[in-house]
Design a protein around this motif. Structure first.
Motif, PDB file in Angstrom:
ATOM      1  N   LEU A   1       0.817  -1.215   0.000  1.00 52.42           N
ATOM      2  CA  LEU A   1       0.000   0.000   0.000  1.00 52.42           C
ATOM      3  C   LEU A   1       0.849   1.263   0.000  1.00 52.42           C
ATOM      4  CD1 LEU A   1      -2.760  -1.133   2.492  1.00 52.42           C
ATOM      5  CD2 LEU A   1      -3.036  -0.722   0.052  1.00 52.42           C
ATOM      6  N   SER A   2       1.997   1.224   0.681  1.00 46.05           N
ATOM      7  CA  SER A   2       2.846   2.421   0.707  1.00 46.05           C
ATOM      8  C   SER A   2       3.444   2.705  -0.667  1.00 46.05           C
ATOM      9  CB  SER A   2       3.951   2.276   1.749  1.00 46.05           C
ATOM     10  OG  SER A   2       4.832   1.225   1.400  1.00 46.05           O
ATOM     11  N   LYS A   3       3.725   1.660  -1.456  1.00 49.35           N
ATOM     12  CA  LYS A   3       4.202   1.884  -2.831  1.00 49.35           C
ATOM     13  C   LYS A   3       3.102   2.471  -3.703  1.00 49.35           C
ATOM     14  CE  LYS A   3       7.956  -1.305  -2.849  1.00 49.35           C
ATOM     15  NZ  LYS A   3       8.765  -2.207  -3.615  1.00 49.35           N
ATOM     16  N   GLN A   4       1.850   2.056  -3.462  1.00 49.66           N
ATOM     17  CA  GLN A   4       0.730   2.629  -4.212  1.00 49.66           C
ATOM     18  C   GLN A   4       0.479   4.071  -3.795  1.00 49.66           C
ATOM     19  OE1 GLN A   4      -2.668   0.151  -3.583  1.00 49.66           O
ATOM     20  NE2 GLN A   4      -1.848  -1.548  -4.775  1.00 49.66           N
ATOM     21  N   TYR A   5       0.834   4.414  -2.558  1.00 50.76           N
ATOM     22  CA  TYR A   5       0.577   5.751  -2.023  1.00 50.76           C
ATOM     23  C   TYR A   5       1.647   6.770  -2.435  1.00 50.76           C
ATOM     24  CZ  TYR A   5      -0.733   9.325   1.384  1.00 50.76           C
ATOM     25  OH  TYR A   5      -1.133  10.487   1.971  1.00 50.76           O
ATOM     26  N   GLN A   6       2.801   6.333  -2.887  1.00 46.89           N
ATOM     27  CA  GLN A   6       3.905   7.239  -3.214  1.00 46.89           C
ATOM     28  C   GLN A   6       3.549   8.327  -4.220  1.00 46.89           C
ATOM     29  OE1 GLN A   6       7.217   4.801  -4.293  1.00 46.89           O
ATOM     30  NE2 GLN A   6       7.865   4.484  -2.173  1.00 46.89           N
ATOM     31  N   PRO A   7       2.788   8.072  -5.286  1.00 44.74           N
ATOM     32  CA  PRO A   7       2.447   9.179  -6.200  1.00 44.74           C
ATOM     33  C   PRO A   7       1.625  10.285  -5.553  1.00 44.74           C
ATOM     34  CG  PRO A   7       1.998   7.063  -7.246  1.00 44.74           C
ATOM     35  CD  PRO A   7       2.357   6.787  -5.825  1.00 44.74           C
ATOM     36  N   TYR A   8       0.920   9.984  -4.469  1.00 44.23           N
ATOM     37  CA  TYR A   8       0.082  10.981  -3.803  1.00 44.23           C
ATOM     38  C   TYR A   8       0.890  11.889  -2.881  1.00 44.23           C
ATOM     39  CZ  TYR A   8      -3.811   8.238  -5.516  1.00 44.23           C
ATOM     40  OH  TYR A   8      -4.700   7.582  -6.328  1.00 44.23           O
TER      41      TYR A   8
END
Length: 80
Positions: free
Chosen positions: A70-77
């Motif tokens: 989830l933290s990798k998915q959150y990086q663009p934000y």
């Protein structure tokens, strides 16, 4: 007052026998752009808060693998 250009699109409905031609007024570019920007912002903020809640749940459950995904998915934000 600024004059707006009105564009009509003609569409054929039904089969070829007795078909009707209906004129439809096109939406101005400014309204289309504003609507798209508002929808993009709504989707962005919803996705961001949804990921934040999932990350917080994975932290509460002590799920390290889920947190890393989830933290990798959150990086663009985090580019704000």
């Amino acid at each position: 007052m600024k004059k707006h250009k009105v564009v009509y699109k003609l569409s054929v409905f039904g089969n070829r026998k007795g078909s009707k031609i209906v004129a439809k007024r096109e939406i101005p570019f400014e309204i289309k752009l504003a609507a798209k920007l508002i929808l993009d912002d709504l989707c962005f903020s919803w996705n961001k808060t949804h990921l934040e809640t999932k990350i917080n749940e994975s932290i509460d459950k002590m799920d390290k693998e889920g947190f890393m995904i989830l933290s990798k998915q959150y990086q663009p934000y985090t580019w704000e």
